[in-house]
Enzyme design. Sequence first.
Site, short mmCIF file in Angstrom:
data_model
loop_
_atom_site.label_atom_id
_atom_site.label_comp_id
_atom_site.label_asym_id
_atom_site.label_seq_id
_atom_site.Cartn_x
_atom_site.Cartn_y
_atom_site.Cartn_z
CB SER A 252 38.17 58.79 20.61
OG SER A 252 37.03 58.07 20.21
CG ASP A 350 33.20 63.52 16.63
OD1 ASP A 350 32.88 62.38 16.23
OD2 ASP A 350 34.12 63.72 17.44
CG HIS A 383 36.16 61.04 16.29
ND1 HIS A 383 35.49 61.34 17.45
CD2 HIS A 383 36.94 59.96 16.58
CE1 HIS A 383 35.84 60.49 18.40
NE2 HIS A 383 36.72 59.64 17.90
#
Length: 426
Positions: A252, A350, A383
């Site tokens: 991330s 995601d 994610h």
Amino acid sequence: MAWAWVYLAVSLVGVLLVVNAFRPARHQLLVVPSFFAGWYTAEMPVWHIAWQAAATVVFGLEGALGSWPGWVALGVNAASWSGLVVHARISAGARSVFLRAEMETPLPASDIADLPVHGGDTMWRFPRLLYPLPRPARSVQALRNIDYVGDGVRAHRLDIIRRRGEPPKGAPVLVYIHGGAWVIGNKREQGLPLLHELARRGWVTVTINYRLSPRATWPDHIVDCKRALGWVREHISEYGGAPDFIAVSGGSAGGHLSALLALTPGDPEFQPGFEALDTSVDACVPFYGVYDMTAGRGTSGYDAGLLALLERRVFKRKIADDPAVFEAASPLYRVNADAPPFFVVHGTNDTLVPVADARAFVSALRAVSKSVVLYAELPYTQHAFDVLPSVRSAHAVAAVVRFLEGARRRGSANVRAHQTEAPRAS
């Protein structure tokens, strides 16, 4: 009858979790709750089957199946279980996704005897996967809170994870940068399945903290990452590592920082006061990273939300007033021919960082880089999937180990070729 209705309500919650794992919400107000709801469901489907089955037994004993709402709930649960089985099969299929990525852009084969072929060849296999959080092997130890700047600031601490017992000597090194939207997160929370596996295999792995916004202002974050890398290059031999192969990874915001770190060695803007320090890396593995810090100039709902976060908390300035700063912070704008080998990993589901960002970055990098650029796009994957010790995460760990060992082999081959050619050049 009341128990039947409660059972139906619980069953509907369960099936909604499964539906969301397949089709997460994309509305700006729902992306975060949709992520949390879909993340654990998709990565731990067996656990969801277990709690739903346990609920069925409990409600059945309470007489919930004595009326029609209870039987409807049972049917809903059956549909939910079917969806979770599909998720489990998709997760297991991640191995094929990684193998296809490696075949498209192959690295030299490694001569490591026990190189993992799939997730089952790592420490993340049954029964360890039954536990919902990553647990290190007994053969691994962590050296905590080493100050890499020397100023006593808690954000300037790193952990070293290595094999227990006889310390490694001259081992390759991986530096991991945690995520958290540049405002939250900690070195002890993310990347652990990969860090523990590499340490078990004799690597020295390092996970770092860095200053976070809103107290920190860009480029404090990347400056700290480069300081940590410089410390590793100068001191890791004291802990069994070798500075001749250092890779970087992160998820991330950490994916953004690791990619930017790999693409900007020696950039004086990000190395104030230590411009001469070698901050190059030999390979980079960003997971679900943010590669465009201009956020597409806020042209979509997602981009507008990301840009608002960056302007208010991270950069503390408007992109309209200083677009060059946002561009300079974007790996997408920093791709170059001398980039090290990259392995980019992203999931199609995601909701926090759209997969289109990874596709654009990989396309731009492949267009100019002289090194290999692998890309694995995982279907129905949320994610932060690699934070959990799931089947999919285990396959990802195995693939990254193969990539890093191949990158090491490539680097050694380049060094040998350079040494062979050097006498002729003179």
